[in-house]
Design a protein around this motif. Structure first.
Motif, PDB file in Angstrom:
ATOM      1  N   PHE A  87       0.820  -1.217   0.000  1.00 54.38           N
ATOM      2  CA  PHE A  87       0.000   0.000   0.000  1.00 54.38           C
ATOM      3  C   PHE A  87       0.853   1.265   0.000  1.00 54.38           C
ATOM      4  O   PHE A  87       0.354   2.359   0.273  1.00 54.38           O
ATOM      5  N   GLY A  88       2.134   1.127  -0.307  1.00 55.11           N
ATOM      6  CA  GLY A  88       2.991   2.288  -0.553  1.00 55.11           C
ATOM      7  C   GLY A  88       3.084   3.295   0.571  1.00 55.11           C
ATOM      8  O   GLY A  88       3.221   4.492   0.321  1.00 55.11           O
ATOM      9  N   GLY A  89       2.975   2.846   1.817  1.00 50.76           N
ATOM     10  CA  GLY A  89       3.106   3.763   2.940  1.00 50.76           C
ATOM     11  C   GLY A  89       1.869   4.563   3.260  1.00 50.76           C
ATOM     12  O   GLY A  89       1.932   5.537   4.024  1.00 50.76           O
ATOM     13  N   ARG A  90       0.722   4.158   2.697  1.00 49.03           N
ATOM     14  CA  ARG A  90      -0.524   4.887   2.960  1.00 49.03           C
ATOM     15  C   ARG A  90      -1.204   4.321   4.208  1.00 49.03           C
ATOM     16  O   ARG A  90      -1.453   3.125   4.304  1.00 49.03           O
ATOM     17  N   ASP A  91      -1.524   5.172   5.135  1.00 50.76           N
ATOM     18  CA  ASP A  91      -2.127   4.799   6.411  1.00 50.76           C
ATOM     19  C   ASP A  91      -3.580   4.351   6.210  1.00 50.76           C
ATOM     20  O   ASP A  91      -4.340   4.987   5.470  1.00 50.76           O
ATOM     21  N   TRP A  92      -3.987   3.277   6.888  1.00 50.39           N
ATOM     22  CA  TRP A  92      -5.359   2.787   6.769  1.00 50.39           C
ATOM     23  C   TRP A  92      -6.377   3.794   7.301  1.00 50.39           C
ATOM     24  O   TRP A  92      -7.548   3.781   6.880  1.00 50.39           O
TER      25      TRP A  92
END
Length: 276
Positions: A87-92
């Protein structure tokens, strides 16, 4: 160089790095109030102990506060892989779906990382030298799968992936266990050994693949070169036991068992604090 020393250089990427994970195991996984968990939690619901910085607020006292189950879980490094790569460092927390795709990806990635750990062990065991080229090929193939995008990861047939790797793991086990002295090596594959009395038993090179050893008495047992892949060691009493060179022994299994200062394990595994 021992098998454990050889493995130690390969495992950091397969070890949980909570600093590079968005606390996925604290949100994605469900648990039920029990001896292992002090409260109920649904999948996708953040644990009440999760801080705003994605860290566990009671990490140093999990067992004392009734969260023994958390100390047993090991993602094999899947958490940081999903967080930073899939998820490329994207926060949930900012995801349109509330993080559901990321939560679904965690257990799937964990299975792939577990396979990588087992394959790495086969490759690094001198007794399985004949299988090292095949292990390298499978490692490269499975490692490539860990880089799939979320949709392709979700569509991956994990049962088929395990089936593809399993013959190599079985053959590796046979070659390594053949080093154990004696003509007969116990075959306890898939056995129901709940509460079994195996204190002081000579179990060198035994096959405990998938065996249920919950609360088994293994005090002082000799488990050197035994195959423990998938064995359930919850509350197994390993005080004084020797697991040097045991095959496919994981941090989860060790953390789920009881041990003491006399219990011998390989250098690639951390000695659980509750064994003190």
């Amino acid at each position: 160089m021992s098998a454990g020393d050889a493995r130690s250089g390969q495992l950091p990427q397969l070890r949980a790095d909570c600093g590079n994970c968005f606390g996925l195991c604290c949100v994605a996984l469900a648990f039920t109030r029990s001896a292992d968990f002090a409260a109920d939690k649904r999948s996708g619901e953040p644990c009440g102990n999760l801080t705003d910085g994605h860290r566990c607020g009671i990490h140093t006292r999990l067992r004392a506060d009734g969260y023994r189950g958390c100390t047993v879980y090991d993602c094999f490094g899947a958490g940081q892989q999903v967080s930073q790569v899939t998820f490329g460092g994207r926060d949930w927390r900012g995801a349109p779906d509330g993080g559901r795709a990321m939560f679904d990806a965690l257990p799937r990635m964990r299975q792939l990382h577990e396979l990588l750990a087992y394959l790495t062990e086969v490759r690094d065991r001198p007794a399985a030298a004949a299988l090292h080229p095949a292990a390298d090929r499978e490692l490269a193939r499975v490692r490539a799968l860990t880089g799939l995008d979320p949709d392709r990861l979700a569509a991956l047939d994990l049962d088929a992936e395990r089936a593809a790797v399993n013959p190599l793991l079985l053959r590796g086990s046979e070659l390594v266990r053949a080093q154990a002295p004696g003509r007969r090596r116990a075959d306890r594959r898939g056995a129901d050994l709940v509460g079994a009395r195996l204190r002081g038993a000579d179990l060198r090179g035994a096959d405990f693949r998938g065996a249920c050893l919950i609360a088994a008495d293994l005090r002082g047992a000799d488990l050197r070169l035994a195959d423990l892949i998938g064995a359930d060691l919850r509350d197994a009493d390993l005080r004084g036991a020797d697991l040097t060179g045991a095959l496919f022994l994981t941090r989860s299994q060790v953390n789920a068992a009881r041990g003491d200062a006399r219990t011998r394990i390989g250098p690639a595994l951390d000695r659980p604090a509750h064994w003190s």
